[in-house]
Each structure stands twice: as C-alpha cells, then as structure tokens.
Design an enzyme around this catalytic site. Structure first.
Site, PDB file in Angstrom:
ATOM      1  N   ASP A 104       1.729   1.815  -2.627  1.00 43.45           N
ATOM      2  CA  ASP A 104       2.545   0.717  -2.118  1.00 43.45           C
ATOM      3  C   ASP A 104       2.429  -0.487  -3.048  1.00 43.45           C
ATOM      4  O   ASP A 104       1.444  -0.628  -3.776  1.00 43.45           O
ATOM      5  CB  ASP A 104       2.072   0.294  -0.721  1.00 43.45           C
ATOM      6  CG  ASP A 104       2.228   1.417   0.291  1.00 43.45           C
ATOM      7  OD1 ASP A 104       3.078   2.298   0.080  1.00 43.45           O
ATOM      8  OD2 ASP A 104       1.475   1.399   1.284  1.00 43.45           O
TER       9      ASP A 104
HETATM   10  N1  URA Z   1      -1.548   5.099   1.868  1.00 45.23           N
HETATM   11  C1  URA Z   1      -0.926   3.919   2.090  1.00 45.23           C
HETATM   12  O1  URA Z   1      -0.754   3.512   3.218  1.00 45.23           O
HETATM   13  N2  URA Z   1      -0.504   3.227   1.032  1.00 45.23           N
HETATM   14  C2  URA Z   1      -0.698   3.611  -0.243  1.00 45.23           C
HETATM   15  O2  URA Z   1      -0.315   2.899  -1.177  1.00 45.23           O
HETATM   16  C3  URA Z   1      -1.362   4.832  -0.462  1.00 45.23           C
HETATM   17  C4  URA Z   1      -1.775   5.556   0.617  1.00 45.23           C
END
Ligand code: URA
Length: 232
Positions: A104
């Site tokens: 993310d």
């Molecule tokens: N899980 C999440 O919630 N975000 C990420 O970036 C990676 C795994």
C-alpha cells in the site's frame, strides 16, 4: 554469444535503440573502457558496457530489492504519483520492470522489482508458499487470542477465509510480527480490522527467506545476488 550493442543495451536499460544510437554518436557509450560509436558493433555478456560511466548489468533478468518509503505507489507507472520504478537509479532501469507484489502507499519496506514474469508469478502464487513477513504497529495492544485466530485463518469482513498465518509478539504491546503465506488486497490491515483492531504502521521486513537489507535507506534500491534470489 554476441549481440549488436544497440540491441544489447536497449534490452538492458530504459533506452530505445534510437536513444542508444544517439548516445553512441555523442561518444557517451564505452565498451571495456573504449568509446564505441558504431551501433552495429557486437558485444558479449562478459564486456563491461557503460553510459556516462554508469555500468549496465549484462544479466537477461534483474531482481532488485527496494526499501519503499511512505507515499510511493508500487506500480510500474502512475502519472502524477511517484512509483517504485521512478525511485530506481539510472543503472538499474530497464524496460519491462515491475514490482512483484504490491505494498500500500502508506506501507514501507521490501519491494521486489524484476523483469522476470515467470519468477514473479512463482513467488506470488499461494501454492509456492513464499512467506511475506510484516511488522505491524497496532492501534490497540495485541491479544493472546490472535495466535489461535491467525492459526485457524482469519475470516475477513467480506467473508473471505484467509490461509493460516503466524503472529509473534514483541517487547512492545502494540507491535507484532506477522507472517502470511498469500497476498490479498490490504490483507494485514483487513485481518486486524476483522479482529477489532487497526494497523497504524506497516512495514514488510522479509520475502521468503530473504530479509530487507537494513543498510538500504528508505527509497534506496540494489540488485540482488543469485544467492539472494535463491533465498526467496
Ligand atoms: N497488507 C496490507 O494491508 N497492506 C500492505 O501493503 C501489505 C499487506
């Protein structure tokens, strides 16, 4: 085996064959230290090819570790945003690079960037059991009950049943280490949301058996060695 330098360099950089020809004409390309201006010159993988002194890797495929900072998106191109590819130094750039798996925008840590589609497919497939290790900072202290919930597979808010995962407590009550064997959208955040908690910081510390190189500052990248690719 040898290959024309314009073809060789354009497949191992972000330069087109036309760019390479122009760079050569202006004397910026050297092979083993000697300026070469003829785009038809044949080069071998054992030659050292530089543009303005920057060495380009002769490998067919490259595998790059990046320590992704916050605010950067893990896609190949996103006009108006900074991507993990935008952060690569010139000598690591080549066409066809993409991040193998997404973090993310607000997640930091290990992103693997490659131009090897088969490899990316293998490590992302849940059947390959390549574990991703995250350090999560939670809004509320972690609870003992999470261990069983993770082991049994957390059921997300939309009813999705996650594969069994591991959680490990640390010295800090709000900080945990999570190991996942699959990669669903926002998975770590959704798992803790399903348990009534929330993730406030998330960092990917390891892919498979390969930890993020702690000497890489946020935003820095480096090539992986063949041994490190094996470790994944
Ligand atoms: N899980 C999440 O919630 N975000 C990420 O970036 C990676 C795994």
């Amino acid at each position: 085996m040898t290959e024309r330098i314009d073809k060789w360099l354009s497949s191992r950089s972000s330069y087109s064959r036309k760019d390479v020809k122009a760079l050569m004409k202006s004397g910026r390309v050297r092979i083993n230290g000697v300026i070469v201006t003829d785009a038809g010159f044949h080069t071998a993988d054992s030659d050292i090819v530089t543009v303005d002194g920057v060495i380009f890797s002769s490998e067919k495929h490259v595998y790059i570790m990046q320590n992704k900072p916050k605010g950067v998106v893990s896609v190949s191109s996103a006009p108006g945003d900074t991507t993990v590819i935008d952060l690569l130094p010139q000598d690591l750039r080549r066409s066809g690079l993409f991040p193998a798996g997404r973090l993310d925008r607000d997640t930091t840590g290990f992103v693997l960037i490659t131009d090897d589609g088969d490899f990316a497919h293998r490590i992302l497939s849940p059947r390959s059991h390549v574990t991703k290790t995250y350090i999560a900072t939670l809004r509320d202290p972690a609870e003992e009950s999470y261990v069983t919930a993770f082991r049994n597979g957390v059921v997300l808010g939309d009813g999705t049943h996650c594969l069994a995962a591991d959680i490990e407590f640390t010295d800090l009550p709000n900080k945990v280490v999570v190991r996942l064997h699959e990669g669903r959208y926002h998975q770590v955040k959704r798992m803790f949301a399903a348990l009534g908690n929330a993730v406030v910081e998330l960092h990917r510390a390891q892919i498979g058996g390969l930890p993020l190189d702690i000497s890489l500052s946020p935003g820095e990248s480096r090539l992986l060695t063949a041994d490190e690719v094996e470790q994944i």
